[in-house]
Enzyme design. Sequence first.
Site, PDB file in Angstrom:
ATOM      1  N   CYS A 137      15.729  45.090  51.209  1.00 41.74           N
ATOM      2  CA  CYS A 137      16.174  45.845  52.383  1.00 41.74           C
ATOM      3  C   CYS A 137      16.610  47.225  51.900  1.00 41.74           C
ATOM      4  O   CYS A 137      17.678  47.717  52.250  1.00 41.74           O
ATOM      5  CB  CYS A 137      17.254  45.118  53.173  1.00 41.74           C
ATOM      6  SG  CYS A 137      18.634  44.549  52.207  1.00 41.74           S
TER       7      CYS A 137
ATOM      8  N   ASP B 299      19.497  29.920  45.492  1.00 41.72           N
ATOM      9  CA  ASP B 299      20.334  31.127  45.463  1.00 41.72           C
ATOM     10  C   ASP B 299      21.313  30.981  44.308  1.00 41.72           C
ATOM     11  O   ASP B 299      21.705  29.870  43.955  1.00 41.72           O
ATOM     12  CB  ASP B 299      21.089  31.324  46.786  1.00 41.72           C
ATOM     13  CG  ASP B 299      21.506  32.779  47.007  1.00 41.72           C
ATOM     14  OD1 ASP B 299      20.793  33.513  47.731  1.00 41.72           O
ATOM     15  OD2 ASP B 299      22.534  33.190  46.428  1.00 41.72           O
TER      16      ASP B 299
ATOM     17  N   GLY C 259      17.883  33.084  56.567  1.00 49.79           N
ATOM     18  CA  GLY C 259      17.116  33.571  57.720  1.00 49.79           C
ATOM     19  C   GLY C 259      15.613  33.434  57.487  1.00 49.79           C
ATOM     20  O   GLY C 259      14.888  32.871  58.319  1.00 49.79           O
ATOM     21  N   LYS C 260      15.154  33.924  56.341  1.00 47.64           N
ATOM     22  CA  LYS C 260      13.702  33.924  56.095  1.00 47.64           C
ATOM     23  C   LYS C 260      13.225  32.511  55.762  1.00 47.64           C
ATOM     24  O   LYS C 260      12.131  32.112  56.176  1.00 47.64           O
ATOM     25  CB  LYS C 260      13.365  34.923  54.988  1.00 47.64           C
ATOM     26  CG  LYS C 260      13.714  36.351  55.395  1.00 47.64           C
ATOM     27  CD  LYS C 260      13.347  37.359  54.348  1.00 47.64           C
ATOM     28  CE  LYS C 260      13.813  38.760  54.739  1.00 47.64           C
ATOM     29  NZ  LYS C 260      15.291  38.955  54.636  1.00 47.64           N
TER      30      LYS C 260
ATOM     31  N   ASP D  43      19.670  30.748  39.037  1.00 44.76           N
ATOM     32  CA  ASP D  43      19.510  32.172  38.771  1.00 44.76           C
ATOM     33  C   ASP D  43      18.017  32.470  38.624  1.00 44.76           C
ATOM     34  O   ASP D  43      17.362  31.925  37.730  1.00 44.76           O
ATOM     35  CB  ASP D  43      20.265  32.507  37.470  1.00 44.76           C
ATOM     36  CG  ASP D  43      20.160  33.970  37.101  1.00 44.76           C
ATOM     37  OD1 ASP D  43      19.353  34.699  37.715  1.00 44.76           O
ATOM     38  OD2 ASP D  43      20.897  34.393  36.182  1.00 44.76           O
TER      39      ASP D  43
ATOM     40  N   ASP E  94      13.368  37.745  47.988  1.00 46.86           N
ATOM     41  CA  ASP E  94      14.082  38.694  48.846  1.00 46.86           C
ATOM     42  C   ASP E  94      15.240  39.207  47.985  1.00 46.86           C
ATOM     43  O   ASP E  94      16.360  38.705  48.042  1.00 46.86           O
ATOM     44  CB  ASP E  94      14.585  37.957  50.097  1.00 46.86           C
ATOM     45  CG  ASP E  94      15.128  38.906  51.145  1.00 46.86           C
ATOM     46  OD1 ASP E  94      14.933  40.122  50.993  1.00 46.86           O
ATOM     47  OD2 ASP E  94      15.742  38.430  52.106  1.00 46.86           O
TER      48      ASP E  94
END
Length: 432
Positions: free
Chosen positions: A373, A275, A256-257, A301, A320
Site C-alpha cells: 500500500c 503472519d 481482508g485479502k 516470519d 502483501d
Amino acid sequence: MTALDVRAAAAGVIGDVLGGHSLNQALPSRLSRVGERDRSLLQQLCYGTLRQGPRLQAVLGLLLEKPLREKDRDLQGLLLCGLYQLDGTRVPDHAAVAATVDATGVLKKHWAKGLTNAVLRRYLREREQLLQTLDRAAAASHPPWLFQRIVEQWPAAAAAVIEANNQQPPMTVRVNNLRLSRKSYLAALQKEGIAATAGDLSPHAIQLAFPKDVWELPGFLAGAVSVQDEAAQMAAMLLQAGAGERVLDACAAPGGKACHILELQPGLAELVAMDINTARLQKVSENLQRLGLEATLLTGDATHPPAHLESASFDRILVDAPCSASGVLRRHPDVKLLRRERDIAQLAEQQRCILKGLWPLLKVGGSLLYATCSILDEENSQVVHRFLTEQGDATLSSINSSWGEATACGRQLLPSTGGPDGLFYALLRKTG
Ligand SMILES: C[S@@+](CC[C@H](N)C(=O)[O-])C[C@H]1O[C@@H](n2cnc3c(N)ncnc32)[C@H](O)[C@@H]1O
C-alpha cells in the site's frame, strides 16, 4: 466514572502520536473513556488534526515564541487540535477557542490557559499572512521528503494524490459473493436508507455515500459483507486461485485479502494465512469465523518461513508486504508524523528479504503476487526489479488491466479523492 473531556482526550492521542505511538495504539483507550456521544467527534478531531498535521505543526512553530517541552506533548496536541478546529470543522471559532482553553484545565496545565488563548486568537487574526510563509510541503500537509518524492515520481498526478491524501477516505465494502450478489446487497442497503453505489473496479465493491458503523450494515454480523477498499479487492482478483490449489497468504493479518481469496475460490485445497504477529492473526480468525470461511492460521516470519512449510508446495503466494503506507495516508494519517525518510530503504530491504524467503515455497509454474500500500517506487518496482535480477527462475507476468498506471514492474493505483487507495501490484511467475 465521569467521561473524559473530548478535547483533552484528542490532545492525549495526538500527544502520544507526537511521542512516536501509532493512532491504533493511542486512540482505542481514549475512545472508551469519552462519552458515547463524543466518540465520533474524538475520531474526527484526531484524524482531522493528523491529516493536517505537518501544516498545523509548521503554523504552531510560527505562533510559539519557543518550542514546548517534551513533557508538554499533550499541550502541543491540544494546540494542534485547536488550530484544526479553526480551519477544518464547523465549530464556531469562539466555541473552539473557549473549549480548547478549558481543556488545559483538564490536562492539569492551568498555566497554559493564557498561552492557548493567545496562540489561537493570534491565528485567527493573522491566518492569511502566516499561511503564506509556509513552504510547499508544509502548505500541502506532507513531510518534505515525501512531498518531494510524490512530486518527482508522479509529476502529472502529484496534485491529485496530495489532495486525496488530505481528505477523508470513502468507506467501501466487499459483498461476500458466496452469500449474495452485489445487486441484492445494494437493494438491502436501499431498504435501510443507506445511500451507496456500485464500485467501478471490483465487481464485489459497494461504496457508501457516508461512513457507517459496521454494525449498522445489514447482515454484517452474519458475514454478508466486509469493509475493504476497492484497491485492496484487486489482490484476490489478480491472484486468480484455482480449485484444488494450495495458496499461501504470507502477510495475512487482519485477513481482508485472505477472506476475499476464499470467497472467490471456495474450492481451494488449502489457504495458509501466515503472519509474524500472533495477536494480529486473531483478527484473521475472527474475520474467517464471521464470514464462515476456513483457513490454516500460522505464526511465521516470511523472511525465514517455518521449516514445516515444504519447498515447492504452493501454487500461489500472496505477499502483501509491510510498507510505508504512503498509499493510504488518508486512512493512517499518523504516518505523516511517524514515518521517516530513512525508513524507506529499510522497508525495501525487508520486502526483498520476504520475497527471497518465500520464493522456494512456490511450485514451478506457480505465481506470486507482490502487493504494497505504497506509492513509492523504492518499495515497488525497484524491489521487484532487484528480485528479478537476483532470482534466475523468476519472470514478470504483465497485469493487463484498465485500472491504475503501468510502472516498470507492475501496476500502481494512486489514491484518489472519493476513489480507491494507493496500492501497487506485481505478478511474478516461477519458471522451470
Ligand atoms: C499490509 S499488512 C497485511 C494486510 C492483509 N494482507 C489484509 O489484507 O488484511 C502487512 C502484514 O505483514 C505482517 N508482517 C510484517 N513482517 C512480516 C514478516 N516478516 N513475515 C510475515 N508477516 C509479516 C504484519 O504483521 C502485517 O499484519
